[in-house]
Design a protein around this motif. Structure first.
Motif, mmCIF file in Angstrom:
data_model
loop_
_atom_site.group_PDB
_atom_site.id
_atom_site.type_symbol
_atom_site.label_atom_id
_atom_site.label_comp_id
_atom_site.label_asym_id
_atom_site.label_seq_id
_atom_site.Cartn_x
_atom_site.Cartn_y
_atom_site.Cartn_z
ATOM 1 N N ARG A 50 -3.596 0.979 -3.494
ATOM 2 C CA ARG A 50 -2.459 0.500 -2.811
ATOM 3 C C ARG A 50 -2.121 -0.715 -3.345
ATOM 4 N N SER A 257 8.890 8.320 -7.553
ATOM 5 C CA SER A 257 8.942 7.920 -6.018
ATOM 6 C C SER A 257 8.940 8.983 -5.281
ATOM 7 N N ALA A 259 8.776 10.838 -1.722
ATOM 8 C CA ALA A 259 8.864 10.804 -0.135
ATOM 9 C C ALA A 259 7.867 11.576 0.820
ATOM 10 N N PRO A 260 7.131 11.192 1.461
ATOM 11 C CA PRO A 260 6.028 12.036 2.178
ATOM 12 C C PRO A 260 6.562 13.165 2.874
ATOM 13 N N ASP A 261 7.761 13.117 3.397
ATOM 14 C CA ASP A 261 8.190 14.320 3.877
ATOM 15 C C ASP A 261 8.843 15.267 3.268
ATOM 16 N N ASP A 262 8.744 14.919 1.950
ATOM 17 C CA ASP A 262 9.079 16.223 0.799
ATOM 18 C C ASP A 262 7.766 16.926 0.442
ATOM 19 N N ARG A 268 -0.062 15.953 1.734
ATOM 20 C CA ARG A 268 -0.114 14.595 2.151
ATOM 21 C C ARG A 268 -1.420 14.386 2.579
ATOM 22 N N ARG A 321 5.521 5.313 -6.364
ATOM 23 C CA ARG A 321 5.847 4.745 -5.082
ATOM 24 C C ARG A 321 5.689 6.002 -4.250
ATOM 25 N N TYR A 322 5.065 5.669 -3.068
ATOM 26 C CA TYR A 322 5.066 6.820 -1.886
ATOM 27 C C TYR A 322 5.343 6.306 -0.678
ATOM 28 N N GLY A 323 6.517 6.545 -0.430
ATOM 29 C CA GLY A 323 7.061 6.010 0.849
ATOM 30 C C GLY A 323 7.777 4.974 0.668
ATOM 31 N N ASP A 324 7.298 3.864 1.457
ATOM 32 C CA ASP A 324 7.687 2.349 1.160
ATOM 33 C C ASP A 324 6.649 1.701 0.588
ATOM 34 N N ASP A 325 5.521 2.162 0.021
ATOM 35 C CA ASP A 325 4.306 1.297 -0.521
ATOM 36 C C ASP A 325 4.175 1.778 -2.113
#
Length: 339
Positions: A50, A257, A259-262, A268, A321-325
């Motif tokens: 991270r 980039s 999105a975890p929800d994807d 995950r 980028r994973y989510g906001d991190d």
């Protein structure tokens, strides 16, 4: 776009420095039958590190706190759009693939330089030869050597010169080589006028021998011509807000980039494992692992014969980028004989 792509992807030759803790292969992923992949092909390991804070924290420097290696006079001149030039070295060590940024009074600038001329300079070059080197021309006579180390009597400019020149002397007849970024023309070139003025080795009647790291070296000084580039520093306004600057840096340095929800729950979980330590599977990879590799644009690694078909070597590093991190992600292929 080619510049951005090349800045995003870097191939690191050899194993990842320091290493990362090993994880059991396929411990989280599941294949279509619900079991972890247990093939006998190449093992692919992924680890995520991270990145703390924003990209601005990492890549943008304050005008009041520039890196030590920057030429501050060049920075002032570039920001004021005044004439200035540096010789031999780029003023900010910036390139299209590795730009430099500075913040002054709420405005963000991208720094760089262009070559505006060439000059010819004559500089002394120090080379060192062990006194018993064949063909060095040394003998048992001569004055006692001076101490060229940090605790010795030579000026600081000469201490640095001896330290760098000794790499070449040490490497003669040795396959280990020497740091080419520091060594010039088989020794050390006194480029700075202040260093030449301070030097005792360059002075008339200066020492002809130095002792360094328990070895005695003969001093050889040659004055040689160098063709050097002249650089004009440039500062270009790129953003007036932190958000805009963050977007610029993201487009420049960050790859995929995600999105975890994807992602599926299993994919995950692989991300969580790779973030904590390291995750690995042996080809053929589980559906969850393949899903993640596709999401992070690492499709060439899905092939079991990736070394042959995709030209992958060593460790591949990229920021994502994973989510906001933000994360630095490392992918490493190990063949059966490497395990």
């Amino acid at each position: 776009m080619d510049d951005l792509t090349s800045s995003r992807r870097r191939l690191l030759v050899g194993a990842l420095a320091g290493g990362v803790g090993a994880a059991a292969a396929g411990c989280l992923g599941t294949d279509s039958d619900g079991d972890a992949g247990d093939g006998d092909g190449a093992e692919l390991r992924i680890s995520l590190s991270r990145v703390d804070g924003s990209l601005r924290d990492r890549y943008v420097h304050s005008r009041d706190d520039p890196p030590e290696e920057w030429d501050e006079a060049a920075l002032d001149a570039a920001l004021a759009d005044e004439s200035y030039a540096t010789q031999h070295r780029k003023p900010f060590f910036a390139s299209p693939d590795d730009p430099a940024y500075v913040l002054r009074d709420g405005t963000y600038y991208r720094l760089g330089s262009v070559v505006v001329d060439e000059v010819v300079e004559t500089c002394p070059v120090l080379r060192l030869f062990e006194v018993d080197d064949e063909g060095s021309g040394s003998d048992d006579g001569g004055e006692s050597p001076v101490d060229g180390g940090e605790e010795g009597d030579l000026p600081q400019a000469d201490q640095r010169a001896v330290h760098i020149a000794h790499f070449v002397a040490r490497s003669r007849g040795d396959a280990g080589g020497y740091p080419v970024g520091l060594v010039e023309r088989g020794g050390y070139a006194y480029r700075a006028e202040a260093a030449r003025a301070e030097s005792a080795l360059l002075a008339d009647g200066g020492p002809d021998r130095v002792m360094y790291k328990d070895s005695t070296y003969r001093v050889e000084i040659e004055r040689e011509r160098f063709h050097e580039a002249v650089y004009r520093p440039i500062a270009e306004t790129v953003a007036e807000s932190p958000e805009r600057m963050e977007g610029i840096l993201r487009a420049t340095f960050v790859g995929p980039s995600v999105a975890p929800d994807d992602l599926s729950a299993e994919s995950r979980r692989i991300v969580e494992e790779a973030d904590m330590e390291e995750y690995a599977e042996t080809h053929p990879y589980s559906d969850a692992y393949v899903e993640l590799l596709r999401a992070i644009d690492a499709r060439p690694f899905i092939d079991g014969n990736v070394r042959k078909d995709a030209g992958v070597r060593g460790v591949e590093e990229e920021m994502l980028r994973y989510g906001d991190d933000y994360y630095e992600r490392y992918l490493r292929i190990l063949d059966e004989e490497d395990n």
